[in-house]
Write an enzyme that holds these catalytic residues in place. Structure first.
Site, PDB file in Angstrom:
ATOM      1  CE  LYS A 187     -28.946  30.273  38.342  1.00 53.39           C
ATOM      2  NZ  LYS A 187     -28.559  29.289  37.328  1.00 53.39           N
ATOM      3  CG  HIS A 192     -23.143  21.183  44.645  1.00 60.48           C
ATOM      4  ND1 HIS A 192     -22.279  20.620  43.722  1.00 60.48           N
ATOM      5  CD2 HIS A 192     -24.281  21.475  43.952  1.00 60.48           C
ATOM      6  CE1 HIS A 192     -22.861  20.578  42.542  1.00 60.48           C
ATOM      7  NE2 HIS A 192     -24.067  21.098  42.652  1.00 60.48           N
ATOM      8  NE  ARG A 241     -21.722  26.820  34.402  1.00 64.20           N
ATOM      9  CZ  ARG A 241     -22.603  26.761  35.387  1.00 64.20           C
ATOM     10  NH1 ARG A 241     -22.624  27.728  36.295  1.00 64.20           N
ATOM     11  NH2 ARG A 241     -23.447  25.755  35.473  1.00 64.20           N
ATOM     12  CG  HIS A 268      -0.205   0.088   2.525  1.00 59.81           C
ATOM     13  ND1 HIS A 268       0.368  -1.008   3.140  1.00 59.81           N
ATOM     14  CD2 HIS A 268       0.053   1.146   3.345  1.00 59.81           C
ATOM     15  CE1 HIS A 268       0.949  -0.648   4.269  1.00 59.81           C
ATOM     16  NE2 HIS A 268       0.772   0.661   4.416  1.00 59.81           N
ATOM     17  CE  LYS A 306      12.087  -1.304  41.622  1.00 62.91           C
ATOM     18  NZ  LYS A 306      11.170  -2.316  41.091  1.00 62.91           N
TER      19      LYS A 306
END
Length: 912
Positions: free
Chosen positions: A780, A783, A851, A73, A299
């Site tokens: 605005k 919680h 936002r 290809h 390592k």
């Protein structure tokens, strides 16, 4: 129509008068493309004048490589933003405008690859012969100058200035059923111009079949094998290819090296080849030694093994002497090809990750689950050669001999573990940046001494070690697997509880672990002590299964934090598993050892020095276009977002780790369309895990989960501006451990009113004996978050939350509203309780928001609700407010152990 000119073929044919000339020509091409690999091009915004845009994009490189791999290809590659955007075209390009050649888009390739012509070894990605069929420059057509938009929208129109490829062309992405393929399907189309050809003319691929640089055919390149590309070895770093001599010259050089090796061996003491040599082991240390005389190696994260070759027979022995030859047959077969008759090697069998580090999870999948990953044996020591004992030689000399012994081996399968002799601290820092496990420092003059000694020291970036499984819980979904593993280790003969891990499992490992653990079940715990809250729902097992676990740190009560399962270890006995801590202080040989309390730095401290979550450091993650602006208002760039995630990881992870999460992705920034992603796919950054979750119809899908800083910072590459976790953990999906009350006010209401409402919610919960915490939403609202023990299931939790807010609405209907109707919200606060149902999420603490200004959802102290104005925190202003991290108002949340009591349920009209 003007046919493509053939002069180039004649000109390039002159270059191929000798193999050396052709090889030199490819060397020049590789250097030319290497010099391009760091350039960056930024497209002009839409609407820019074509003259202005072309000044930015004129002279972009392109190449087309004829590639004889599993099938012949053509690889069509356009240079853009420092990489080669690539498509595979089975038939190659056509100058016939009516031909639409299928072009399958593949991953971007390093710029340097555009200059390569030669061989990719069999077994590697793209293995086969590569020809530079054409090359030159390209530029977008006028009116199509926003290349990033063209790549995104699936329409590229451009002009090519090559030897064989000229004029106007187009790449168009296919839709319909073709859009569902794993790799995007495009069409390469020739546009009308003076270079187009008719359907009856000889195709350009037949008229011009040979290399544009050397004039060689694909067969001549395959026979020469003068250049080799190691696709698994530092591709894009400048060392991915090498030039090699002809096969005859290689054989002659190998013979000469063997003769020199035999001369060196004559001086060494004779011995019978030992059956098994107890391995030398490393002590844990905090920092690499600073004095001279040390060799520093990466390592490796794999299985320690001795390779014992005796004539034609080869044994691959684990660190305890178990014969695992059949498990690593590909490595044993390559060791058998070594020219030395008898040899014993010491090293590590690993799977090399794409970034050049090693991946134990892939290794374990290859050896236990039938995964197909190339195994590589990194040899770091030589123990015996042809009847001679080399173990008493200094390490530096042993490694020199090792290079001679492994001469001619396939380096993809068997190779020397390289080292540096200075800059151990720098190597450790770089290893941590690359997310490697760490480094090992070895005394250059040291003999090979079985057991642990101060001649070998290991320093880790990430906490990772073996643990023994002492119990497990069942998953909360409908799959056959495990919810979490209870981990332990041995100390002074006692089996010590070390916490649990509930992430890192795949569908295969779920089944494997469940099958094995069911065979080990017992009625009582083997742990010396187990915290009461860790016993719930546990099925105890005999402490025989050893697992590899990666974790963030040890907690104050000696339990692993943010632990992820990596795989089962069958090469280590359970009784040998101890807690790995720093055991010695680094000191010159012969110096008096001091008391550990004064001389030893914990590994956690050493690791933090090289991965400190400090905003002054860039996050150690790979970003394309780090200067891309993701928020126009604040100027927040992709780099700033990654650095922010990295800096706040220690505070943010406790609220998202080991939970299903949904991501809000905004590829073009906060002002453009965004979308949610909750399922795992190949686009996710390194370190992202998955947790299988069944939907209501029983269909199981892999949800995103993450638990380390690297994965969190890596989200910036995808433009993730919000992170939303579930209210339950992976190990108990159906029993949430958090309640969320979302206070969404009408914009006309003041901050004082909203703050008072949050205080009302807190007071209502206190009546029920529940402590709560508060944070801004980044918008605005506020919680109110309530940590609870994971006992009740989602339907009961949702009903309880609804009862709380309905009572508040009844008490003050003029201010509170519990229905979602927008029209009714004027002058009120919507008390949203719907975050408390299965599959619902809410924005995480410290998460940015998609936002304008990129504000942050910020934990607050209850006293901060008395502020005169609403507090606002933005990512771009992190340096101004990062000091508040020192006094985290949510610090005590993890220590709150509280229940929704029967009385609390009854108070809102529910039965217990």
């Amino acid at each position: 129509m003007v046919p493509v000119k053939k002069a180039a073929k004649k000109a390039s044919a002159k270059k191929s008068t000798s193999a050396d000339t052709a090889s030199n020509a490819i060397d020049e091409q590789l250097e030319r493309y290497r010099s391009m690999r760091d350039f960056r091009v930024t497209a002009e915004p839409s609407g820019a004048s074509s003259a202005k845009s072309s000044s930015k994009t004129r002279g972009l490189p392109f190449c087309i490589q004829k590639h004889a791999a599993s099938h012949l290809h053509y690889d069509f590659r356009l240079g853009w933003n420092g990489v080669l955007k690539s498509w595979a075209i089975a038939k190659g390009p056509s100058y016939v405008t009516g031909d639409k050649r299928l072009a399958v888009q593949v991953e971007d390739h390093p710029m340097e690859y555009g200059g390569f012509e030669g061989i990719i070894p069999a077994g590697q990605y793209g293995g086969g012969t590569v020809m530079l069929w054409d090359q030159g420059t390209w530029e977008p057509q006028p009116g199509y100058t926003d290349i990033d938009a063209g790549l995104r929208d699936g329409s590229l129109k451009f002009v090519m200035h090559g030897t064989k490829m000229k004029g106007k062309w187009a790449l168009i992405r296919m839709g319909g059923k073709w859009a569902k393929e794993k790799k995007p399907n495009w069409l390469l189309i020739k546009e009308h111009d003076e270079f187009e050809r008719g359907p009856n003319e000889t195709p350009v691929t037949e008229a011009e079949p040979d290399s544009v640089v050397t004039g060689r055919s694909i067969e001549q390149i395959a026979k020469s094998e003068d250049h080799v590309w190691n696709s698994k070895d530092t591709a894009g770093q400048g060392n991915a290819w090498f030039r090699q001599e002809s096969k005859g010259e290689v054989a002659r050089l190998n013979s000469a090296k063997l003769a020199i090796l035999e001369t060196k061996l004559r001086k060494l003491p004779e011995e019978r080849q030992p059956g098994f040599v107890s391995p030398q082991l490393a002590l844990m240390a905090a920092t690499p030694p600073l004095e001279k005389g040390w060799l520093h190696e990466l390592k490796l994260d794999g299985y320690r093994m001795q390779a014992r070759k005796d004539g034609k027979g080869v044994q691959m022995l684990t660190r305890t002497g178990l014969d695992w030859t059949n498990r690593v047959r590909s490595v044993a077969n390559e060791v058998a090809k070594l020219a030395i008759d008898k040899v014993t090697l010491d090293g590590e069998v690993v799977v090399v990750a794409p970034n050049g580090t090693t991946n134990f999870a892939d290794l374990q999948a290859s050896m236990q689950e039938g995964g197909k990953h190339l195994l590589t044996y990194f040899c770091f020591d030589l123990l015996h050669v042809d009847g001679r004992n080399v173990r008493d030689l200094p390490l530096r000399e042993r490694k020199e001999l090792l290079g001679d012994v492994l001469n001619g081996a396939d380096e993809d399968v068997v190779r020397v573990s390289e080292h540096i002799e200075t800059g151990g601290a720098e190597l450790l820092h770089k290893a941590c940046e690359l997310q490697a496990e760490g480094i090992v420092s070895k005394r250059a003059s040291g003999k090979y001494s079985p057991g642990r000694s101060s001649d070998w020291l290991k320093m880790k970036c990430l906490h990772e070690q073996e643990f023994v499984v002492g119990g497990y819980t069942l998953p909360s979904n409908q799959i056959r697997g495990v919810g979490a593993l209870l981990l332990g280790y041995y100390k002074d003969g006692q089996f010590v509880y070390a916490g649990r891990t509930g992430t890192g499992f795949t569908q295969k490992t779920h089944r494997i672990l469940r099958d094995k653990l069911e065979e080990l079940e017992q009625k009582t715990a083997s742990f010396a002590r187990v915290p009461a809250d860790a016993k719930r729902g546990v099925i105890w097992v005999k402490p025989e299964m050893v697992v590899q676990v990666r974790f963030a740190t040890w907690t104050a009560d000696d339990q692993v934090r943010q632990a992820a399962f990596l795989g089962v270890r069958e090469d280590k006995a359970a009784k040998e598993v101890v807690r790995e801590d720093t055991e010695i202080a680094l000191r010159p040989r012969g110096a008096r050892r001091k008391e550990a309390s004064h001389s030893v730095q914990p590994v956690a401290v050493a690791a933090k020095k090289v991965t400190a979550a400090d905003v002054g450091e860039h996050a150690p993650v790979r970003l394309t276009h780090p200067a891309k602006v993701l928020d126009a208002q604040s100027g927040m760039t992709k780099q700033m977002l990654a650095d922010y995630y990295w800096a706040v990881a220690e505070w943010m992870l406790p609220h998202i780790a080991d939970r299903p999460v949904s991501l809000v992705r905004c590829p073009e920034g906060s002002g453009s369309p965004c979308f949610f992603q909750k399922h795992v796919n190949h686009m996710l950054p390194k370190g992202i895990g998955s947790v299988d979750i069944a939907d209501k119809n029983g269909k199981v899908e892999p949800y995103i989960t993450l638990n380390n800083a690297e994965a969190l910072a890596g989200l910036a590459q995808m433009g993730v501006l919000e992170v939303h976790p579930w209210g339950s953990r992976n190990e108990s999906l159906e029993q949430p451990d958090r309640l969320i009350f979302d206070l969404d006010p009408d914009e006309a209401l003041t901050w004082k009113v909203l703050a008072g409402a949050a205080t009302d919610v807190r007071a209502q919960l206190k009546k029920m004996g529940l402590e709560s915490f508060v944070k801004t939403t980044g918008g605005k609202g506020l919680h109110v978050v309530v940590p609870i023990e994971p006992e009740l299931e989602w339907p009961a939790i949702k009903d309880f939350a609804r009862g709380v807010v309905v009572d508040m609405e009844k008490a003050n209907p003029g201010l509170y509203l519990t229905k979602m109707t927008k029209a009714a919200r004027v002058g009120k606060i919507y008390l949203d309780y719907l975050r408390n149902e299965r599959g619902a999420t809410s924005v995480a603490a410290y998460s940015p928001r998609a936002r304008a200004g990129a504000p942050v959802s910020m934990p607050l102290s209850w006293s901060e609700l008395k502020l005169a104005e609403r507090p606002v925190f933005r990512v771009a202003e992190f340096s101004e407010w990062k000091a508040r991290l020192k006094k985290d108002p949510w610090k005590g949340m993890s220590g709150v152990k509280q229940h929704i009591t029967a009385a609390a349920l009854e108070s809102v009209g529910l039965k217990s």
